[in-house]
Design an enzyme around this catalytic site. Structure first.
Site, PDB file in Angstrom:
ATOM      1  N   GLY A  13       0.788  -1.238   0.000  1.00  0.00           N
ATOM      2  CA  GLY A  13       0.000   0.000   0.000  1.00  0.00           C
ATOM      3  C   GLY A  13       0.812   1.276   0.000  1.00  0.00           C
ATOM      4  O   GLY A  13       0.299   2.331   0.366  1.00  0.00           O
ATOM      5  N   SER A  14       2.076   1.196  -0.435  1.00  0.00           N
ATOM      6  CA  SER A  14       2.878   2.426  -0.437  1.00  0.00           C
ATOM      7  C   SER A  14       2.320   3.440  -1.431  1.00  0.00           C
ATOM      8  O   SER A  14       2.335   4.643  -1.172  1.00  0.00           O
ATOM      9  CB  SER A  14       4.350   2.129  -0.731  1.00  0.00           C
ATOM     10  OG  SER A  14       4.531   1.750  -2.075  1.00  0.00           O
ATOM     11  N   ASN A  15       1.786   2.960  -2.551  1.00  0.00           N
ATOM     12  CA  ASN A  15       1.193   3.893  -3.524  1.00  0.00           C
ATOM     13  C   ASN A  15      -0.096   4.492  -2.988  1.00  0.00           C
ATOM     14  O   ASN A  15      -0.359   5.685  -3.183  1.00  0.00           O
ATOM     15  CB  ASN A  15       0.945   3.182  -4.858  1.00  0.00           C
ATOM     16  CG  ASN A  15       2.211   3.105  -5.678  1.00  0.00           C
ATOM     17  OD1 ASN A  15       2.678   4.105  -6.209  1.00  0.00           O
ATOM     18  ND2 ASN A  15       2.796   1.918  -5.746  1.00  0.00           N
ATOM     19  N   LEU A  87      -4.128  -7.305  -7.104  1.00  0.00           N
ATOM     20  CA  LEU A  87      -3.673  -8.473  -7.864  1.00  0.00           C
ATOM     21  C   LEU A  87      -4.789  -9.375  -8.381  1.00  0.00           C
ATOM     22  O   LEU A  87      -4.526 -10.363  -9.044  1.00  0.00           O
ATOM     23  CB  LEU A  87      -2.667  -9.275  -7.021  1.00  0.00           C
ATOM     24  CG  LEU A  87      -1.448  -8.453  -6.584  1.00  0.00           C
ATOM     25  CD1 LEU A  87      -0.453  -9.326  -5.832  1.00  0.00           C
ATOM     26  CD2 LEU A  87      -0.759  -7.766  -7.758  1.00  0.00           C
ATOM     27  N   ILE A  90     -10.198  -7.922 -12.479  1.00  0.00           N
ATOM     28  CA  ILE A  90     -11.471  -7.216 -12.331  1.00  0.00           C
ATOM     29  C   ILE A  90     -12.481  -7.855 -13.290  1.00  0.00           C
ATOM     30  O   ILE A  90     -12.222  -7.923 -14.497  1.00  0.00           O
ATOM     31  CB  ILE A  90     -11.303  -5.708 -12.657  1.00  0.00           C
ATOM     32  CG1 ILE A  90     -10.205  -5.066 -11.780  1.00  0.00           C
ATOM     33  CG2 ILE A  90     -12.620  -4.974 -12.509  1.00  0.00           C
ATOM     34  CD1 ILE A  90     -10.548  -4.963 -10.313  1.00  0.00           C
ATOM     35  N   ASN A 104      -4.961   1.673 -13.655  1.00  0.00           N
ATOM     36  CA  ASN A 104      -4.058   0.703 -13.035  1.00  0.00           C
ATOM     37  C   ASN A 104      -2.624   1.204 -13.152  1.00  0.00           C
ATOM     38  O   ASN A 104      -2.282   1.892 -14.105  1.00  0.00           O
ATOM     39  CB  ASN A 104      -4.183  -0.642 -13.771  1.00  0.00           C
ATOM     40  CG  ASN A 104      -3.270  -1.713 -13.196  1.00  0.00           C
ATOM     41  OD1 ASN A 104      -3.142  -1.858 -11.969  1.00  0.00           O
ATOM     42  ND2 ASN A 104      -2.616  -2.481 -14.069  1.00  0.00           N
ATOM     43  N   HIS A 106       1.160  -0.280 -13.479  1.00  0.00           N
ATOM     44  CA  HIS A 106       1.851  -1.536 -13.765  1.00  0.00           C
ATOM     45  C   HIS A 106       3.366  -1.264 -13.787  1.00  0.00           C
ATOM     46  O   HIS A 106       3.809  -0.306 -14.418  1.00  0.00           O
ATOM     47  CB  HIS A 106       1.390  -2.105 -15.107  1.00  0.00           C
ATOM     48  CG  HIS A 106       1.964  -3.461 -15.367  1.00  0.00           C
ATOM     49  ND1 HIS A 106       1.409  -4.610 -14.822  1.00  0.00           N
ATOM     50  CD2 HIS A 106       3.069  -3.846 -16.044  1.00  0.00           C
ATOM     51  CE1 HIS A 106       2.165  -5.646 -15.178  1.00  0.00           C
ATOM     52  NE2 HIS A 106       3.165  -5.207 -15.916  1.00  0.00           N
ATOM     53  N   GLU A 176       6.829   5.336  -9.438  1.00  0.00           N
ATOM     54  CA  GLU A 176       5.397   5.259  -9.128  1.00  0.00           C
ATOM     55  C   GLU A 176       4.983   6.345  -8.141  1.00  0.00           C
ATOM     56  O   GLU A 176       3.950   6.992  -8.326  1.00  0.00           O
ATOM     57  CB  GLU A 176       5.060   3.873  -8.547  1.00  0.00           C
ATOM     58  CG  GLU A 176       5.229   2.778  -9.578  1.00  0.00           C
ATOM     59  CD  GLU A 176       4.930   1.389  -9.048  1.00  0.00           C
ATOM     60  OE1 GLU A 176       4.591   0.533  -9.861  1.00  0.00           O
ATOM     61  OE2 GLU A 176       5.050   1.157  -7.822  1.00  0.00           O
TER      62      GLU A 176
HETATM   63  C1  GAR Z   1       3.510  -1.623  -7.431  1.00  0.00           C
HETATM   64  O1  GAR Z   1       4.854  -1.712  -7.829  1.00  0.00           O
HETATM   65  C2  GAR Z   1       2.591  -1.814  -8.611  1.00  0.00           C
HETATM   66  O2  GAR Z   1       3.124  -1.331  -9.804  1.00  0.00           O
HETATM   67  C3  GAR Z   1       2.482  -3.312  -8.655  1.00  0.00           C
HETATM   68  O3  GAR Z   1       2.372  -3.695  -7.316  1.00  0.00           O
HETATM   69  C4  GAR Z   1       3.158  -2.797  -6.518  1.00  0.00           C
HETATM   70  C5  GAR Z   1       2.344  -2.369  -5.307  1.00  0.00           C
HETATM   71  O4  GAR Z   1       3.117  -1.699  -4.373  1.00  0.00           O
HETATM   72  N1  GAR Z   1       1.336  -3.706  -9.436  1.00  0.00           N
HETATM   73  C6  GAR Z   1       1.325  -4.780 -10.233  1.00  0.00           C
HETATM   74  O5  GAR Z   1       2.260  -5.527 -10.359  1.00  0.00           O
HETATM   75  C7  GAR Z   1       0.002  -4.985 -10.987  1.00  0.00           C
HETATM   76  N2  GAR Z   1       0.166  -5.950 -12.043  1.00  0.00           N
HETATM   77  P1  GAR Z   1       2.435  -0.991  -3.114  1.00  0.00           P
HETATM   78  O6  GAR Z   1       1.470  -1.996  -2.497  1.00  0.00           O
HETATM   79  O7  GAR Z   1       3.543  -0.653  -2.179  1.00  0.00           O
HETATM   80  O8  GAR Z   1       1.708   0.242  -3.606  1.00  0.00           O
END
Ligand code: GAR
Length: 192
Positions: A13-15, A87, A90, A104, A106, A176
């Site tokens: 969940g850092s994003n 993950l 949808i 999304n 990616h 990101e």
């Molecule tokens: C992120 O790097 C995102 O790009 C990736 O999961 C990570 C989540 O990080 N998403 C995928 O791979 C989707 N196919 P976070 O939980 O720290 O935000």
């Protein structure tokens, strides 16, 4: 208008947290709900720290109660759904209920390294195994074809000779954290 957003996340969940912080004083967007499919995911604590409502929705529920979940989000007035490390796939009916309202993030330069099984560290391992010299991030609309919706923004980073999946993940995370808020800002001005 105030844009009501939901964040869907499965992991750290850092994003998600970065978005809460970045837009904390912006009255154009309100993060109303965090949807998570994993009761032990780090995103839950981060969301609670920022006083966000968390809704746990399992894989089975997402697949079997799609209409009810759509209804719940519509009642909450959700205009924008941000998949930030979510993950689960949808369901098509869900995508049709929110046309061009789901985005999304990616961790690769799509169309490279997208599709089933390509998430998180798996993407970075594949990029390094193929001796790529660059990677990056893609922020895109979600349509019914996995990782193939219209691209909103891409940003690159280098992959150096002694790169590891972990060092590459760090570079990708930095991109990101910088660019997901910018893509959301872009949508706030151009779309809503
Ligand atoms: C992120 O790097 C995102 O790009 C990736 O999961 C990570 C989540 O990080 N998403 C995928 O791979 C989707 N196919 P976070 O939980 O720290 O935000």
């Amino acid at each position: 208008m105030v844009v009501n957003a939901a964040i869907f996340a499965s992991g750290e969940g850092s994003n998600a947290e970065n978005l809460f912080t970045y837009f904390a004083n912006n009255s154009r967007i309100k993060f109303k709900i965090v949807v998570c499919n994993n009761e032990t995911a780090g995103v839950i604590q981060r969301a609670e720290k920022h006083r966000k409502t968390v809704q746990i929705i399992s894989k089975t529920a997402l697949e079997n109660y799609t209409e009810q979940i759509i209804e719940f989000l519509k009642v909450e007035g959700i205009d924008l759904i941000i998949l930030a490390g979510f993950l689960l796939k949808i369901p098509p009916a869900f995508i049709r209920a929110f046309p061009n309202q789901i985005i999304n993030i990616h961790p690769s330069l799509l169309p490279k390294y997208g599709g089933k099984g390509m998430y998180g560290i798996h993407v970075h391992r594949a990029v390094i195994a193929n001796a790529e010299t660059e990677s990056g991030i893609t922020i895109h609309f979600v349509n019914e074809e996995y990782d193939k919706g219209e691209i909103i923004l891409q940003e690159k980073c280098s992959v150096v000779p002694n790169e590891t999946p972990e060092t590459l993940a760090k570079k990708i995370n930095e991109l990101e954290w910088n660019y997901l808020p910018k893509a959301v800002e872009q949508l706030l001005t151009e779309k809503f």
